[in-house]
Design a protein around this motif. Structure first.
Motif, PDB file in Angstrom:
ATOM      1  N   UNK A  75       0.825  -1.215   0.000  1.00 56.99           N
ATOM      2  CA  UNK A  75       0.000   0.000   0.000  1.00 56.99           C
ATOM      3  C   UNK A  75       0.856   1.261   0.000  1.00 56.99           C
ATOM      4  N   UNK A  76       2.092   1.193   0.438  1.00 54.09           N
ATOM      5  CA  UNK A  76       2.963   2.363   0.464  1.00 54.09           C
ATOM      6  C   UNK A  76       3.252   2.877  -0.922  1.00 54.09           C
ATOM      7  N   UNK A  77       3.127   1.976  -1.920  1.00 47.63           N
ATOM      8  CA  UNK A  77       3.395   2.395  -3.293  1.00 47.63           C
ATOM      9  C   UNK A  77       2.159   2.986  -3.966  1.00 47.63           C
ATOM     10  N   UNK A  78       1.107   3.148  -3.188  1.00 51.34           N
ATOM     11  CA  UNK A  78      -0.120   3.674  -3.768  1.00 51.34           C
ATOM     12  C   UNK A  78       0.132   5.078  -4.332  1.00 51.34           C
ATOM     13  N   UNK A  79      -0.304   5.290  -5.541  1.00 47.65           N
ATOM     14  CA  UNK A  79      -0.158   6.589  -6.176  1.00 47.65           C
ATOM     15  C   UNK A  79      -1.394   7.426  -5.885  1.00 47.65           C
ATOM     16  N   UNK A  80      -1.186   8.616  -5.283  1.00 49.89           N
ATOM     17  CA  UNK A  80      -2.310   9.488  -4.950  1.00 49.89           C
ATOM     18  C   UNK A  80      -2.705  10.349  -6.128  1.00 49.89           C
ATOM     19  N   UNK A  83      -7.164  10.594 -11.157  1.00 54.16           N
ATOM     20  CA  UNK A  83      -6.835  10.396 -12.568  1.00 54.16           C
ATOM     21  C   UNK A  83      -7.602   9.199 -13.088  1.00 54.16           C
ATOM     22  N   UNK A  84      -7.667   9.112 -14.398  1.00 52.35           N
ATOM     23  CA  UNK A  84      -8.329   7.976 -15.040  1.00 52.35           C
ATOM     24  C   UNK A  84      -7.732   7.768 -16.424  1.00 52.35           C
ATOM     25  N   UNK A  96      -8.422   5.997 -10.635  1.00 54.43           N
ATOM     26  CA  UNK A  96      -7.540   5.922  -9.457  1.00 54.43           C
ATOM     27  C   UNK A  96      -8.374   5.611  -8.229  1.00 54.43           C
ATOM     28  N   UNK A  97      -7.731   5.031  -7.186  1.00 58.94           N
ATOM     29  CA  UNK A  97      -8.479   4.704  -5.970  1.00 58.94           C
ATOM     30  C   UNK A  97      -9.176   5.916  -5.360  1.00 58.94           C
ATOM     31  N   UNK A 103     -16.263   9.862 -12.140  1.00 56.14           N
ATOM     32  CA  UNK A 103     -15.544  10.029 -13.400  1.00 56.14           C
ATOM     33  C   UNK A 103     -15.208  11.498 -13.626  1.00 56.14           C
ATOM     34  N   UNK A 104     -14.008  11.709 -14.100  1.00 57.25           N
ATOM     35  CA  UNK A 104     -13.595  13.065 -14.478  1.00 57.25           C
ATOM     36  C   UNK A 104     -14.094  13.388 -15.882  1.00 57.25           C
TER      37      UNK A 104
END
Length: 477
Positions: A75-80, A83-84, A96-97, A103-104
């Protein structure tokens, strides 16, 4: 009605100009700040978009996203971020989580052509987004897997569009604070500069206030006097003050002429009035026959006729000098007018003078007021006849000179001297050798000079040998 204030106008105009300049500068500065912040946000968005675009990989089973694989292991590698990915081939959208099921806004600018846009997040807050169309990359492991499975896929067949958004709430808060600061500093600057301008303008108009006080003091006095030029008058106001001082100087001269004219008029009218009084008194007291009474009445009529001529000359002179009577501007034949008036004068004098003429036989068109010019010519002709001895020679000339028509009378000078020439053109002034009992009050020549000048010409007098020349010029018609 209250007079407008020059000081207030200067202050208001200056404050208005400064307010406009300050407003434009603050707007320009605010736009620069906004542009700078948006440029910084866009740079961060594009940098993050490039990083995320490199996480899309083409394998034998299709496009895989490495950032999703990283989430399965740590989970530390989760990208904040929000985005889609849009797979333009399959139409699938990978979010993205943090975006979750929302939806954007989708937009696109072409392959490897990032497009930036202000959007609204699903919760309605403002955001800045970048859309980057790219192709997934293929590494050696992916190629080997495709060969093992006997599948050959090409990246160009799987275009991807990444939309990455970042909230602008913090940026908008910074911009809001910047607007408040700019407004506060602008108002403080405007207030300070307005105060300084008010003080400077107050200092600048002090000489005008002193001048006004000085003028009030002078006008309160019985005599008109010209005040001195105030010290430290701004150079822009020097012409105005100089013109005003010149106007006062002319008013002072006009009042002096007025007093002189009134004094001379009183003197000229007092003598005939005393004569009329004496004649009528004697007519009552002294016994006499009808013929004696008629002689006395005739003498009184001569005196009243002289008074009427004096008053008429004074009235015409005053009207011309005061501007109540303006000279007209009509073209007419001056030679015909001179010929007619000369014949009348010769008939009145009984042809007791020798007259020679020059230039009267041809038409001389002048522009002016025929009635006033007639008075001028009559006065000059009458002056020549009255001051010429019996059988004396009078020359009457008229010729064209440039843009003017010149009329001259030439008669014997008698005892007239060079220093008398200017004086005889003044009201009630006569030559030194003029007998006291000669008709006239010394108004004919001043009136002729005034008419010539009002008509756009002039009158000058000069000596020529034993003769005196009166030369009047009138504009050509």
């Amino acid at each position: 009605m209250r007079a407008p204030s020059l000081r207030l106008r200067l202050i208001l105009a200056s404050v208005l100009v400064i307010a406009v300049v300050l407003g434009l500068s603050k707007v320009s500065l605010y736009r620069e700040i906004r542009h700078s912040l948006e440029a910084k946000v866009d740079s961060q968005l594009l940098s993050m978009a490039h990083v995320l675009a490199k996480t899309s990989e083409l394998e034998a089973t299709g496009v895989q996203y490495e950032w999703q694989e990283a989430l399965k292991f740590d989970d530390a590698l989760k990208l904040g971020g929000l985005f889609q990915f849009h797979d333009l081939k399959t139409g699938l959208v990978t979010r993205s989580p943090e975006l979750g099921a929302q939806t954007l806004e989708f937009f696109d600018g072409g392959l490897n052509e990032p497009v930036f846009k202000n959007v609204l997040l699903p919760d309605g807050s403002p955001a800045r987004a970048v859309a980057l169309q790219h192709l997934p990359f293929i590494n050696d492991h992916g190629l080997a897997e495709m060969e093992r499975r006997g599948v050959r896929l090409h990246a160009k067949d799987f275009p991807q569009v990444l939309v990455y958004a970042s909230s602008m709430t913090r940026v908008e808060a910074i911009l809001h604070e910047a607007r408040l600061r700019l407004w506060r500093t602008g108002l403080m600057t405007l207030a300070a500069t307005s105060l300084v301008i008010s003080l400077v303008i107050r200092w600048m108009v002090q000489p005008l206030k002193r001048l006004a006080a000085d003028l009030a003091k002078h006008t309160a006095a019985a005599e008109i006097s010209v005040p001195e030029m105030p010290r430290h008058v701004p150079s822009e106001l020097v012409p105005l003050v100089s013109s005003f001082r010149e106007a006062l100087r002319q008013a002072q001269t006009a009042r002096a002429h007025e007093r002189e004219l009134a004094s001379h008029a009183a003197h000229q009218l007092r003598t005939p009035l005393a004569g009329i009084h004496s004649i009528l008194e004697l007519a009552i007291i002294k016994d006499g026959d009808r013929d004696d009474l008629l002689r006395r009445i005739e003498a009184a009529l001569v005196e009243t006729r002289q008074m009427r001529e004096t008053l008429s000359g004074l009235l015409q002179l005053a009207r011309l000098r005061g501007g109540a009577e303006e000279a007209g501007s009509l073209p007419f034949d001056a030679s015909a007018l001179v010929t007619r008036l000369l014949a009348q004068e010769q008939e009145r004098e009984g042809n007791s003078r020798r007259v020679e003429t020059s230039g009267l036989e041809q038409e001389q068109i002048v522009r002016g007021d025929p009635a006033l010019v007639s008075i001028m010519i009559s006065n000059l002709l009458g002056n020549a006849f009255h001051h010429s001895p019996a059988n004396g020679l009078i020359r009457v000339e008229m010729d064209a000179g440039g843009s003017s028509i010149v009329f001259r009378t030439i008669n014997p000078r008698g005892a007239l001297k060079e220093e008398d020439l200017e004086r005889i053109l003044q009201p009630f002034q006569r030559g030194a050798d003029v007998p006291v009992d000669m008709p006239g009050a010394g108004l004919g020549l001043p009136l002729a000079k005034e008419i010539a000048e009002k008509s756009g010409g002039g009158l000058r007098v000069y000596l020529r040998g034993e003769s005196v020349v009166f030369e009047a010029s009138l504009p050509r018609g």
